[in-house]
Write a protein that holds these residues in place. Structure first.
Motif, PDB file in Angstrom:
ATOM      1  N   ASP A 132     -15.184  39.569 -31.616  1.00 60.99           N
ATOM      2  CA  ASP A 132     -14.827  39.086 -30.455  1.00 60.99           C
ATOM      3  C   ASP A 132     -13.827  38.938 -29.460  1.00 60.99           C
ATOM      4  O   ASP A 132     -13.311  37.266 -29.695  1.00 60.99           O
ATOM      5  N   ASP A 181     -12.097  38.273 -26.833  1.00 63.44           N
ATOM      6  CA  ASP A 181     -11.836  38.083 -25.876  1.00 63.44           C
ATOM      7  C   ASP A 181     -13.013  36.168 -25.649  1.00 63.44           C
ATOM      8  O   ASP A 181     -11.894  35.498 -25.733  1.00 63.44           O
ATOM      9  N   GLU A 209     -10.216  34.730 -28.102  1.00 66.32           N
ATOM     10  CA  GLU A 209      -9.060  33.742 -27.490  1.00 66.32           C
ATOM     11  C   GLU A 209      -9.466  32.549 -26.639  1.00 66.32           C
ATOM     12  O   GLU A 209      -8.881  32.174 -26.517  1.00 66.32           O
ATOM     13  N   GLU A 210     -10.429  33.054 -25.842  1.00 61.60           N
ATOM     14  CA  GLU A 210     -10.838  31.841 -25.350  1.00 61.60           C
ATOM     15  C   GLU A 210     -10.801  30.686 -25.852  1.00 61.60           C
ATOM     16  O   GLU A 210     -10.487  29.257 -25.725  1.00 61.60           O
ATOM     17  N   ARG A 249       0.370  40.561 -26.277  1.00 59.21           N
ATOM     18  CA  ARG A 249      -1.311  40.953 -26.563  1.00 59.21           C
ATOM     19  C   ARG A 249      -1.210  42.438 -26.936  1.00 59.21           C
ATOM     20  O   ARG A 249       0.334  43.101 -26.451  1.00 59.21           O
ATOM     21  N   GLU A 263      -2.370  46.078 -27.074  1.00 64.58           N
ATOM     22  CA  GLU A 263      -3.645  46.730 -26.832  1.00 64.58           C
ATOM     23  C   GLU A 263      -3.392  48.518 -26.633  1.00 64.58           C
ATOM     24  O   GLU A 263      -4.535  48.458 -26.091  1.00 64.58           O
ATOM     25  N   ARG A 308      -3.360  39.941 -30.859  1.00 69.70           N
ATOM     26  CA  ARG A 308      -3.184  39.423 -29.668  1.00 69.70           C
ATOM     27  C   ARG A 308      -2.346  38.149 -30.764  1.00 69.70           C
ATOM     28  O   ARG A 308      -2.993  37.613 -31.657  1.00 69.70           O
TER      29      ARG A 308
END
Length: 123
Positions: free
Chosen positions: A79, A81, A84-85, A97, A99, A107
């Protein structure tokens, strides 16, 4: 084959901090060292990465060819996202990034010592 890879060593200003960053990012346990040389991973079925103190470390300025990246990790994630968090919370800095291809997202970040690394998600 001449030999086997034992350790990847990364120059940095603070080996303890950078080892903690990559230990959390990659799930590799601390394996010893001191303030000048810290190792994560046991080398027995897992990678072994060492972080070596360098006085006056000059971090890379990717993609500037005058300050090359020196090394980087490509890290596959489930995942992107959520990953990244978590890396941002650990102290990573976003660099780029990419995409454009909906089947292959990646990323690029800098670790706390300035080395680039990539998170990659393949659908």
């Amino acid at each position: 084959m001449i030999g086997h890879l034992r350790t990847i060593a990364i120059d940095c200003p603070d080996p303890v901090a950078l080892a903690a960053f990559y230990s959390e990012l990659l799930g590799l346990p601390p394996a010893g060292g001191d303030h000048g040389w810290v190792i994560i991973g046991n080398g027995e079925g897992q990678p072994r990465i060492a972080f070596q103190h360098v006085q006056d470390h000059r971090p890379p300025a990717w993609p500037d060819p005058d300050h090359p990246q020196q090394m980087h990790f490509d890290i596959t994630v489930d995942d992107i996202d959520a990953a990244e968090e978590r890396v941002l919370a650990l102290g990573a800095t976003p660099l780029r990034r990419v995409e454009e291809d909906p089947d292959n997202l990646y990323r690029v970040y800098a670790d706390p010592a300035g080395h680039p690394f990539c998170l990659e998600f393949t659908r």
